[in-house]
Design an enzyme around this catalytic site. Structure first.
Site, PDB file in Angstrom:
ATOM      1  N   LYS A  59       0.838  -1.203   0.000  1.00  0.00           N
ATOM      2  CA  LYS A  59       0.000   0.000   0.000  1.00  0.00           C
ATOM      3  C   LYS A  59       0.870   1.249   0.000  1.00  0.00           C
ATOM      4  CE  LYS A  59      -3.978   0.372   2.307  1.00  0.00           C
ATOM      5  NZ  LYS A  59      -4.903   0.339   3.469  1.00  0.00           N
ATOM      6  N   LEU A  60       0.545   2.137  -0.910  1.00  0.00           N
ATOM      7  CA  LEU A  60       1.252   3.408  -1.051  1.00  0.00           C
ATOM      8  C   LEU A  60       0.229   4.532  -1.161  1.00  0.00           C
ATOM      9  CD1 LEU A  60       3.566   2.040  -3.832  1.00  0.00           C
ATOM     10  CD2 LEU A  60       4.498   2.972  -1.708  1.00  0.00           C
TER      11      LEU A  60
END
Length: 318
Positions: free
Chosen positions: A132-133
């Site tokens: 996740k970014l």
């Protein structure tokens, strides 16, 4: 008649937005997502004490430097929780890169590599992980490089069409457009209430979903951050929906007739030329809601990461 949750599963892949293993056992989602706030919450569950102890011991074995130990313990704990969750879900776990790296492409990539390595050492293949970014320009560029390496990414804190378009153009595996936080902003800004059909978050995800399907983008749309089951029902048919335990319970305890609201286009048209960085920044900046909510989301995840580190620092000192 099947309950609302079971009906929803016919049209949409259901993902649990929690680090709580008991909740995951109860609702049997396909995948699970975590974030710094959920890891902080999970770290306070007594059953997870051994996972924290393991992370602390491992971090101490890696370095004598306290700052490095803290970084290692934090990453290892997120992975330990992810490994436990993967014992219960057939699909994937989303594990988030430190929000404080949201504007640093190279450090985000390095952190992703470290998380993938820790999962591998725990016996988990990268095919079961989503990194996740935050959907900043730097986060999207990091995802573009990671995807080329075969590391799939979940672009989160997504509030605008510009972010969604840039993510698809970068080849991101999945996006998490935030429904409820968009609603929060508009309710505060206008002083109005919205029904589910006119909910600005629902409208946003619908627009993104239709654009992706019309232009043949393979990026998965996973609606996130819900305030009520009305929003969820209006997005039946979305590729995936990640839902917290309280709303999963409400869906399981209700019997509302579900029909798919989002339906993929049967024919596609060519997409426009990809956004440049300048175009992205301008288009994003034109949306005051998205600017506010992205900044707030990054700050709040960083605050919770800091709280987790205070807890881990105390344990490292023992």
């Amino acid at each position: 008649m099947a309950n609302t949750l079971e009906q929803l599963k016919l049209y949409t892949t259901i993902v649990a937005d929690t680090g709580d293993i008991e909740a995951i056992k109860r609702y049997q989602p396909e995948d699970a997502t975590t974030n710094p706030s959920l890891i902080l919450k999970a770290a306070q569950i007594p059953e997870y004490e051994s996972l924290i102890d393991n992370a602390i011991d491992w971090a101490k074995s890696q370095s004598d430097d306290l700052a490095q130990q803290l970084d290692d313990a934090s990453d290892k704990l997120a992975v330990n929780i992810g490994v436990e969750i993967l014992k219960l879900v057939p699909g994937r776990i989303s594990t988030e890169v430190d929000a404080r790296l949201s504007f640093d492409k190279e450090q985000s990539i390095a952190k992703a590599h470290k998380l993938v390595r820790l999962y591998k050492e725990a016996g988990v293949d990268k095919s079961r992980i989503l990194i996740k970014l935050a959907s900043t320009w730097e986060g999207i560029c990091a995802a573009k490089e990671l995807e080329k390496e075969g590391i799939n990414c979940n672009l989160t804190l997504l509030f605008s069409f510009a972010q969604a378009r840039a993510c698809a153009e970068a080849g991101a595996y999945l996006i998490s457009p935030f429904v409820g936080r968009i609603l929060d902003w508009y309710k505060k800004d206008t002083g109005k209430d919205y029904d589910a059909v006119n909910d600005p978050g629902v409208v946003s995800v619908t627009e993104i979903y239709n654009y992706y399907k019309q232009h043949g983008f393979n990026t998965v749309v996973m609606g996130a951050s819900f305030r009520n089951i009305g929003e969820i029902i209006e997005l039946a048919g979305c590729d995936r929906l990640t839902i917290g335990p309280s709303l999963l319970e409400e869906l399981a305890n209700s019997q509302i007739d579900i029909t798919p609201k989002l339906v993929a286009a049967t024919s596609t048209v060519a997409a426009e030329a990809p956004l440049t960085e300048a175009q992205f920044r301008w288009d994003f900046n034109q949306d005051p809601m998205a600017v506010d909510k992205l900044a707030e989301g990054i700050r709040n995840f960083a605050i919770d990461q800091g709280k987790l580190e205070v807890m881990l620092t105390a344990k490292l000192a023992n």
